[in-house]
Design an enzyme around this catalytic site. Structure first.
Site, mmCIF file in Angstrom:
data_model
loop_
_atom_site.group_PDB
_atom_site.id
_atom_site.type_symbol
_atom_site.label_atom_id
_atom_site.label_comp_id
_atom_site.label_asym_id
_atom_site.label_seq_id
_atom_site.Cartn_x
_atom_site.Cartn_y
_atom_site.Cartn_z
ATOM 1 N N TRP A 1 0.808 -1.219 0.000
ATOM 2 C CA TRP A 1 0.000 0.000 0.000
ATOM 3 C C TRP A 1 0.846 1.276 0.000
ATOM 4 O O TRP A 1 0.542 2.253 -0.674
ATOM 5 C CB TRP A 1 -0.914 -0.024 1.238
ATOM 6 C CG TRP A 1 -1.793 1.154 1.438
ATOM 7 C CD1 TRP A 1 -2.310 1.977 0.488
ATOM 8 C CD2 TRP A 1 -2.285 1.641 2.696
ATOM 9 N NE1 TRP A 1 -3.108 2.942 1.076
ATOM 10 C CE2 TRP A 1 -3.103 2.754 2.425
ATOM 11 C CE3 TRP A 1 -2.126 1.226 4.020
ATOM 12 C CZ2 TRP A 1 -3.752 3.467 3.441
ATOM 13 C CZ3 TRP A 1 -2.770 1.931 5.025
ATOM 14 C CH2 TRP A 1 -3.578 3.037 4.736
ATOM 15 N N ASP B 1 0.889 -8.250 -0.793
ATOM 16 C CA ASP B 1 -0.497 -7.789 -0.857
ATOM 17 C C ASP B 1 -0.601 -6.461 -1.616
ATOM 18 O O ASP B 1 -0.033 -5.451 -1.193
ATOM 19 C CB ASP B 1 -1.038 -7.604 0.576
ATOM 20 C CG ASP B 1 -2.505 -7.234 0.573
ATOM 21 O OD1 ASP B 1 -3.314 -8.053 0.115
ATOM 22 O OD2 ASP B 1 -2.849 -6.101 1.004
ATOM 23 N N TYR C 1 -3.805 1.104 -4.892
ATOM 24 C CA TYR C 1 -2.717 1.551 -4.015
ATOM 25 C C TYR C 1 -1.827 2.570 -4.715
ATOM 26 O O TYR C 1 -1.454 2.398 -5.885
ATOM 27 C CB TYR C 1 -1.890 0.362 -3.516
ATOM 28 C CG TYR C 1 -2.607 -0.454 -2.444
ATOM 29 C CD1 TYR C 1 -3.809 -0.012 -1.880
ATOM 30 C CD2 TYR C 1 -2.087 -1.654 -1.983
ATOM 31 C CE1 TYR C 1 -4.465 -0.738 -0.900
ATOM 32 C CE2 TYR C 1 -2.744 -2.398 -0.999
ATOM 33 C CZ TYR C 1 -3.934 -1.930 -0.469
ATOM 34 O OH TYR C 1 -4.582 -2.653 0.492
ATOM 35 N N GLY D 1 3.459 -3.463 6.939
ATOM 36 C CA GLY D 1 3.335 -2.342 6.005
ATOM 37 C C GLY D 1 4.503 -1.389 5.952
ATOM 38 O O GLY D 1 4.452 -0.396 5.238
ATOM 39 N N ASN E 1 7.945 0.599 5.134
ATOM 40 C CA ASN E 1 8.832 0.824 3.989
ATOM 41 C C ASN E 1 10.292 0.790 4.420
ATOM 42 O O ASN E 1 11.189 0.889 3.587
ATOM 43 C CB ASN E 1 8.552 2.209 3.380
ATOM 44 C CG ASN E 1 7.585 2.134 2.220
ATOM 45 O OD1 ASN E 1 7.650 1.219 1.401
ATOM 46 N ND2 ASN E 1 6.675 3.095 2.144
HETATM 47 N N1 LIG Z 1 -7.914 -4.468 2.802
HETATM 48 C C1 LIG Z 1 -7.867 -3.217 3.213
HETATM 49 O O1 LIG Z 1 -8.889 -2.509 3.241
HETATM 50 C C2 LIG Z 1 -6.557 -2.653 3.650
HETATM 51 C C3 LIG Z 1 -6.507 -1.369 4.243
HETATM 52 C C4 LIG Z 1 -5.272 -0.888 4.640
HETATM 53 C C5 LIG Z 1 -4.111 -1.662 4.463
HETATM 54 N N2 LIG Z 1 -4.202 -2.883 3.859
HETATM 55 C C6 LIG Z 1 -3.000 -3.731 3.680
HETATM 56 O O2 LIG Z 1 -2.316 -3.841 4.905
HETATM 57 C C7 LIG Z 1 -0.951 -3.504 4.718
HETATM 58 C C8 LIG Z 1 -0.363 -3.007 5.987
HETATM 59 O O3 LIG Z 1 -1.050 -1.810 6.395
HETATM 60 P P1 LIG Z 1 -0.231 -0.651 7.100
HETATM 61 O O4 LIG Z 1 0.840 -0.143 6.222
HETATM 62 O O5 LIG Z 1 -1.203 0.312 7.648
HETATM 63 O O6 LIG Z 1 0.475 -1.511 8.287
HETATM 64 P P2 LIG Z 1 1.059 -1.141 9.703
HETATM 65 O O7 LIG Z 1 2.223 -2.066 9.881
HETATM 66 O O8 LIG Z 1 -0.017 -1.129 10.723
HETATM 67 O O9 LIG Z 1 1.571 0.367 9.597
HETATM 68 C C9 LIG Z 1 2.689 0.725 8.849
HETATM 69 C C10 LIG Z 1 3.070 2.123 9.269
HETATM 70 O O10 LIG Z 1 3.646 2.061 10.578
HETATM 71 C C11 LIG Z 1 4.935 2.649 10.538
HETATM 72 N N3 LIG Z 1 5.848 1.881 11.391
HETATM 73 C C12 LIG Z 1 6.102 0.555 11.328
HETATM 74 N N4 LIG Z 1 7.015 0.197 12.276
HETATM 75 C C13 LIG Z 1 7.349 1.326 12.901
HETATM 76 C C14 LIG Z 1 8.230 1.606 13.986
HETATM 77 N N5 LIG Z 1 8.952 0.645 14.581
HETATM 78 N N6 LIG Z 1 8.301 2.880 14.428
HETATM 79 C C15 LIG Z 1 7.578 3.861 13.843
HETATM 80 N N7 LIG Z 1 6.702 3.651 12.794
HETATM 81 C C16 LIG Z 1 6.606 2.400 12.352
HETATM 82 C C17 LIG Z 1 5.408 2.553 9.103
HETATM 83 O O11 LIG Z 1 6.346 3.569 8.832
HETATM 84 P P3 LIG Z 1 7.754 3.182 8.141
HETATM 85 O O12 LIG Z 1 7.420 2.839 6.723
HETATM 86 O O13 LIG Z 1 8.559 4.414 8.293
HETATM 87 O O14 LIG Z 1 8.321 2.010 8.902
HETATM 88 C C18 LIG Z 1 4.111 2.739 8.345
HETATM 89 O O15 LIG Z 1 3.818 4.110 8.159
HETATM 90 C C19 LIG Z 1 -0.985 -2.508 3.546
HETATM 91 O O16 LIG Z 1 0.255 -2.396 2.891
HETATM 92 C C20 LIG Z 1 -2.020 -3.142 2.664
HETATM 93 O O17 LIG Z 1 -1.416 -4.190 1.920
HETATM 94 C C21 LIG Z 1 -5.396 -3.387 3.464
#
Ligand SMILES: NC(=O)c1ccc[n+]([C@@H]2O[C@H](COP(=O)([O-])OP(=O)(O)OC[C@H]3O[C@@H](n4cnc5c(N)ncnc54)[C@H](OP(=O)(O)O)[C@@H]3O)[C@@H](O)[C@H]2O)c1
Length: 306
Positions: free
Chosen positions: A27, A56, A61, A270, A272
């Site tokens: 995403w 995923d 996206y 999620g 990067n």
């Molecule tokens: N089906 C649906 O409706 C739906 C909706 C939303 C998402 N999704 C899927 O779910 C996946 C994951 O969602 P998500 O990206 O929201 O997952 P998440 O893991 O909950 O959040 C990722 C965010 O958290 C930050 N983060 C992670 N580790 C960190 C740390 N140790 N310290 C500070 N910030 C941290 C990341 O920043 P950094 O990149 O800087 O680490 C990123 O901005 C998406 O890529 C997509 O494939 C599906």
């Protein structure tokens, strides 16, 4: 001596499809400050090296850009296709520069749109099949018979290996399933310490009854777990204590909380950040027992269970 990277195991969803226990979510791919093909490739490699083989995607996206970004990396290394599973989604119709005549954000589960969207995903991802296609959101205007027939056709023709849904309530699932001869294999749901509704509203119960493996999106609440929200502030000291005990980060503990659930949840990572991607497997080595699981639930909820 370097510690070997623990392999993330494969979980069977049906006879045609296995996914990695941790999935990488694409995403935010186009939000990265470095969107070069080389950098995308390095993130793919970091996933594959630890056995995180499932990716995923969704048509929308990055405002319809992320699949193509990933696909360019794949075009330069086509040998990687057989080592990975590609998931994509369709049916959200965004207001976007790429659709200037669209008047309102809406859903489209018509056979014509599903076929069009899957064709685009295949082209952008540089592949000739998807391992898993998900309907992204329930569509209150869905003609279940027509949609189900199209999804069956995609499976029967080999264009997609399996079909599932995302954000569906169990009644939405039942309606679609009643119109298909292939089995839906998963429901991708918002599940994390700060979004717990699916644990008690029947959604997860249905997945368990059907012996399906649900996927968890935003396992860190999209990063909110690190922020100032009251629930995040309440749960963080407990996460930090467990992280210290396990010599890992609170992100790993939050993912381990999902992995500990008996439903066999598949969290979608999620980040990067290359280092965070490389360390994603650490979540697998944390034991969250029943009382610890409820300790985290209670801290997040701000109240003990009744
Ligand atoms: N089906 C649906 O409706 C739906 C909706 C939303 C998402 N999704 C899927 O779910 C996946 C994951 O969602 P998500 O990206 O929201 O997952 P998440 O893991 O909950 O959040 C990722 C965010 O958290 C930050 N983060 C992670 N580790 C960190 C740390 N140790 N310290 C500070 N910030 C941290 C990341 O920043 P950094 O990149 O800087 O680490 C990123 O901005 C998406 O890529 C997509 O494939 C599906």
């Amino acid at each position: 001596m370097t510690t070997p990277i623990s392999q993330i195991s494969q979980v069977q969803l049906n006879t045609e499809l296995s996914l990695s226990q941790l999935i990488y979510g694409a995403w935010r791919l186009s939000d990265d400050e470095d969107t070069s093909i080389a950098h995308v490739r390095s993130k793919i490699d970091a996933c594959l090296e630890q056995g995180m083989t499932s990716f995923d995607h969704a048509d929308i996206y990055g405002n319809y850009s992320c699949e193509a970004l990933f696909g360019k990396a794949l075009a330069e290394a086509p040998e990687l296709r057989d080592q990975m599973q590609l998931i994509s989604k369709c049916n959200i119709m965004l207001l976007s520069d790429s659709a200037p005549n669209r008047r309102v954000k809406h859903y489209d589960t018509s056979p014509a749109h599903i076929a069009y969207s899957v064709d685009n995903s295949l082209r952008h991802l540089n592949t000739d099949y998807l391992d898993l296609l998900l309907l992204h959101r329930p569509d209150p205007f869905m003609d279940a018979e027509a949609t189900g027939r199209m999804l069956d056709q995609l499976i029967d023709s080999g264009t997609v290996k399996a079909v599932g849904v995302s954000n569906f309530k169990h009644w939405d699932w039942d309606l679609l399933q009643s119109a298909m001869h292939n089995r839906l294999v998963t429901n991708q749901l918002e599940m994390n310490l700060l979004a717990r509704d699916t644990f008690t509203d029947g959604t997860l119960a249905q997945q368990q009854r059907l012996k399906c493996k649900p996927m968890a999106w935003s396992p860190l609440a999209g990063g909110r777990i690190f922020g100032d929200d009251a629930d995040a502030q309440r749960v963080r000291p407990v996460l930090e204590r467990i992280a210290t005990e396990n010599e890992c980060g609170i992100d790993h503990v939050a993912v381990a909380w999902l992995l500990a659930h008996p439903a066999g949840i598949l969290p979608i990572v999620g980040t990067n950040n290359p280092q965070r991607i490389r360390e994603a497997h650490k979540a697998l080595n944390i034991n969250i027992d029943r009382e610890t699981w409820y300790e985290l639930w209670t801290a997040a909820a701000g109240a003990e269970v009744p």
